[in-house]
Design an enzyme around this catalytic site. Structure first.
Site, PDB file in Angstrom:
ATOM      1  N   ARG A   1       0.895  -1.167   0.000  1.00 34.82           N
ATOM      2  CA  ARG A   1       0.000   0.000   0.000  1.00 34.82           C
ATOM      3  C   ARG A   1       0.928   1.210   0.000  1.00 34.82           C
ATOM      4  O   ARG A   1       1.625   1.458   0.988  1.00 34.82           O
ATOM      5  CB  ARG A   1      -0.899  -0.011   1.230  1.00 34.82           C
ATOM      6  CG  ARG A   1      -1.641   1.304   1.419  1.00 34.82           C
ATOM      7  CD  ARG A   1      -2.815   1.203   2.345  1.00 34.82           C
ATOM      8  NE  ARG A   1      -3.914   0.503   1.698  1.00 34.82           N
ATOM      9  CZ  ARG A   1      -5.152   0.472   2.164  1.00 34.82           C
ATOM     10  NH1 ARG A   1      -5.461   1.105   3.290  1.00 34.82           N
ATOM     11  NH2 ARG A   1      -6.100  -0.192   1.527  1.00 34.82           N
TER      12      ARG A   1
ATOM     13  N   HIS B   1      -7.027   1.150  -6.786  1.00 31.08           N
ATOM     14  CA  HIS B   1      -7.269   0.197  -5.682  1.00 31.08           C
ATOM     15  C   HIS B   1      -7.905  -1.069  -6.280  1.00 31.08           C
ATOM     16  O   HIS B   1      -9.075  -1.360  -6.046  1.00 31.08           O
ATOM     17  CB  HIS B   1      -8.169   0.855  -4.641  1.00 31.08           C
ATOM     18  CG  HIS B   1      -8.174   0.178  -3.309  1.00 31.08           C
ATOM     19  ND1 HIS B   1      -7.371  -0.907  -3.002  1.00 31.08           N
ATOM     20  CD2 HIS B   1      -8.909   0.426  -2.175  1.00 31.08           C
ATOM     21  CE1 HIS B   1      -7.603  -1.283  -1.758  1.00 31.08           C
ATOM     22  NE2 HIS B   1      -8.532  -0.499  -1.238  1.00 31.08           N
TER      23      HIS B   1
ATOM     24  N   GLN C   1      -9.748  -3.938  -4.137  1.00 30.31           N
ATOM     25  CA  GLN C   1     -11.062  -3.519  -3.655  1.00 30.31           C
ATOM     26  C   GLN C   1     -12.125  -3.721  -4.738  1.00 30.31           C
ATOM     27  O   GLN C   1     -13.198  -4.281  -4.475  1.00 30.31           O
ATOM     28  CB  GLN C   1     -11.022  -2.038  -3.247  1.00 30.31           C
ATOM     29  CG  GLN C   1     -12.361  -1.504  -2.793  1.00 30.31           C
ATOM     30  CD  GLN C   1     -12.838  -2.187  -1.520  1.00 30.31           C
ATOM     31  OE1 GLN C   1     -12.112  -2.216  -0.542  1.00 30.31           O
ATOM     32  NE2 GLN C   1     -14.054  -2.722  -1.522  1.00 30.31           N
TER      33      GLN C   1
ATOM     34  N   ASP D   1     -17.345   6.850  -2.156  1.00 33.96           N
ATOM     35  CA  ASP D   1     -16.178   6.657  -1.296  1.00 33.96           C
ATOM     36  C   ASP D   1     -15.960   7.951  -0.514  1.00 33.96           C
ATOM     37  O   ASP D   1     -16.604   8.980  -0.801  1.00 33.96           O
ATOM     38  CB  ASP D   1     -14.954   6.318  -2.182  1.00 33.96           C
ATOM     39  CG  ASP D   1     -13.712   5.948  -1.378  1.00 33.96           C
ATOM     40  OD1 ASP D   1     -13.830   5.663  -0.162  1.00 33.96           O
ATOM     41  OD2 ASP D   1     -12.608   5.946  -1.956  1.00 33.96           O
TER      42      ASP D   1
ATOM     43  N   CYS E   1     -16.334   1.199  -0.203  1.00 36.92           N
ATOM     44  CA  CYS E   1     -15.215   0.319   0.165  1.00 36.92           C
ATOM     45  C   CYS E   1     -14.888   0.354   1.652  1.00 36.92           C
ATOM     46  O   CYS E   1     -14.196  -0.537   2.149  1.00 36.92           O
ATOM     47  CB  CYS E   1     -13.986   0.669  -0.669  1.00 36.92           C
ATOM     48  SG  CYS E   1     -13.317   2.316  -0.319  1.00 36.92           S
TER      49      CYS E   1
ATOM     50  N   ARG F   1     -13.122  -9.050   0.325  1.00 38.04           N
ATOM     51  CA  ARG F   1     -11.691  -8.768   0.181  1.00 38.04           C
ATOM     52  C   ARG F   1     -10.896 -10.041   0.494  1.00 38.04           C
ATOM     53  O   ARG F   1      -9.922 -10.365  -0.164  1.00 38.04           O
ATOM     54  CB  ARG F   1     -11.253  -7.640   1.141  1.00 38.04           C
ATOM     55  CG  ARG F   1     -11.859  -6.271   0.840  1.00 38.04           C
ATOM     56  CD  ARG F   1     -11.366  -5.685  -0.469  1.00 38.04           C
ATOM     57  NE  ARG F   1      -9.918  -5.591  -0.523  1.00 38.04           N
ATOM     58  CZ  ARG F   1      -9.188  -4.604  -0.009  1.00 38.04           C
ATOM     59  NH1 ARG F   1      -9.768  -3.582   0.559  1.00 38.04           N
ATOM     60  NH2 ARG F   1      -7.853  -4.609  -0.114  1.00 38.04           N
TER      61      ARG F   1
HETATM   62  N1   CP Z   1     -11.235  -0.599   1.814  1.00 36.49           N
HETATM   63  C1   CP Z   1      -9.976  -0.661   2.265  1.00 36.49           C
HETATM   64  O1   CP Z   1      -8.993  -0.809   1.506  1.00 36.49           O
HETATM   65  O2   CP Z   1      -9.876  -0.580   3.617  1.00 36.49           O
HETATM   66  P1   CP Z   1      -8.555  -0.417   4.486  1.00 36.49           P
HETATM   67  O3   CP Z   1      -8.025   0.969   4.241  1.00 36.49           O
HETATM   68  O4   CP Z   1      -9.014  -0.608   5.905  1.00 36.49           O
HETATM   69  O5   CP Z   1      -7.553  -1.456   4.070  1.00 36.49           O
HETATM   70  N1  NVA Z   2     -10.016   6.481  -1.498  1.00 33.58           N
HETATM   71  C1  NVA Z   2      -9.675   6.004  -0.180  1.00 33.58           C
HETATM   72  C2  NVA Z   2      -9.854   4.520  -0.092  1.00 33.58           C
HETATM   73  C3  NVA Z   2      -9.609   3.949   1.272  1.00 33.58           C
HETATM   74  C4  NVA Z   2      -9.695   2.461   1.296  1.00 33.58           C
HETATM   75  C5  NVA Z   2      -8.248   6.398   0.155  1.00 33.58           C
HETATM   76  O1  NVA Z   2      -7.374   6.313  -0.713  1.00 33.58           O
HETATM   77  O2  NVA Z   2      -8.009   6.799   1.294  1.00 33.58           O
END
Ligand code: CP
Ligand code: NVA
Length: 314
Positions: free
Chosen positions: A115, A142, A145, A233, A272, A300
């Site tokens: 990440r 992402h 997701q 989101d 998400c 997930r």
């Molecule tokens: N939706 C998602 O990726 O959640 P987290 O940020 O908790 O991993």
């Molecule tokens: N768009 C959000 C998704 C979190 C899972 C972010 O990047 O923070």
């Protein structure tokens, strides 16, 4: 736009939905449905060979609940192991290069998930790794997701091909993966975003070139009318500092019961998570009968077992 070019010798990375062809993606979703049915004990036919010796390294430059825990447990349920690290636990956090990190971890582990703050970090990691790399969210996309979301859509409403999904809100990383998915899975995607928060140009250019059934406008009602699924989101993604500006721009894009009524009768609502109730979605929609947000979160785990198995050659 595909982020890597693969050759016969290169590892099977999972960097973006647009990098895989429709057949490979369908195989992953079908495997995810089978993984869910099988539960904790994944049958040998769905497991990669030598999984008992395999370890997936998880690297986090940003916080995570779902991605961190579901990847770790996915590896355990497949019969392998996982090691979860914040980037500050690694020399990466004090300046060791991404390339050297990739080369070193490739000598120990069997796969990496990252990440990353910047999509460039993901691409650089993959370019220098000799083991598969998985995108666990970047500023640009992402994909894991949205693979879970495709699985969730199909559980509730059947095959997604030919159906209509409406994205309402920020044209962010998750929206871009939905655009990639619309092209590869063959569904219509209507996005409604404030003009200054339209999705990344690269994703739009790619989707248009691929002749995806994608429209982008700034009218939430128009996007939602007759849709099978409404998705939103957070208005402020991790790493963004202009929260006040975004909240002002996005206020007309809140998903509430009145907006949901414009969709088809049996439409589902997706997010998400984490969700900010009273901002991008009202409490009654998030907790209401159309909401499938906790199924998405559960999936997930199942889809990631299928993605890991694909990366490791199952
Ligand atoms: N939706 C998602 O990726 O959640 P987290 O940020 O908790 O991993
Ligand atoms: N768009 C959000 C998704 C979190 C899972 C972010 O990047 O923070």
């Amino acid at each position: 736009m595909p982020t890597t070019t693969s050759s016969a010798a290169s590892p099977r990375h999972f960097l973006d939905i647009c990098d895989l062809d429709a057949k490979a993606l369908r195989r992953i979703i079908d495997a995810a449905h089978a993984m869910k049915k099988a539960g904790k004990r994944v049958p040998a036919a769905l497991r990669p060979k030598n999984i008992a010796d395999a370890v997936l390294v998880l690297i986090f430059e940003k916080p995570s609940t779902r991605t961190r825990v579901s990847f770790d447990i996915a590896m355990r349920q497949l019969g392998g192991g996982a090691l979860s690290l914040n980037h500050t636990d690694l020399q990466l956090g004090r300046g060791e290069s991404v390339a050297d990190t990739a080369r070193v971890l490739s000598r120990y582990a069997d796969g990496m998930m990252i990440r990353a703050n910047s999509h460039e970090t993901l691409v650089e990691l993959a370019r220098n790794a000799t083991i598969p790399v998985i995108n666990g969210l970047t500023d640009k996309s992402h994909p894991c997701q949205v693979m879970a979301d495709i699985q969730t859509f199909e559980e509730h409403l059947g095959p997604i091909k030919g159906r209509t999904v409406a994205w309402v809100g920020d044209g962010n990383n998750v929206a871009v993966s939905w655009m990639h998915a619309a092209v590869r899975f063959g569904f219509t995607l209507r996005l409604a975003c404030p003009k200054s928060l339209y999705p990344d140009d690269q994703a739009t250019t790619w989707a248009m070139r691929e002749k995806g059934a994608i429209s982008i406008g700034d009218d939430p009602e128009k996007a939602v009318r007759g849709a099978d699924c409404v998705v939103t989101d957070t208005w402020v993604s991790m790493g963004q500092s202009d929260a006040a500006r975004r909240k002002k721009l996005l206020a007309p894009y809140a998903v509430d019961a009145a907006l949901m009524r414009k969709a088809t009768k049996g439409a589902i609502f997706m997010h998400c998570l984490p969700a900010y109730r009273g901002h991008e979605v009202s409490q009654d929609v998030l907790e209401g009968p159309q909401s499938v947000v906790f199924d998405e979160a559960e999936n997930r785990l199942h889809v990631q077992k299928a993605i890991i198995a694909w990366c490791l050659g199952a």
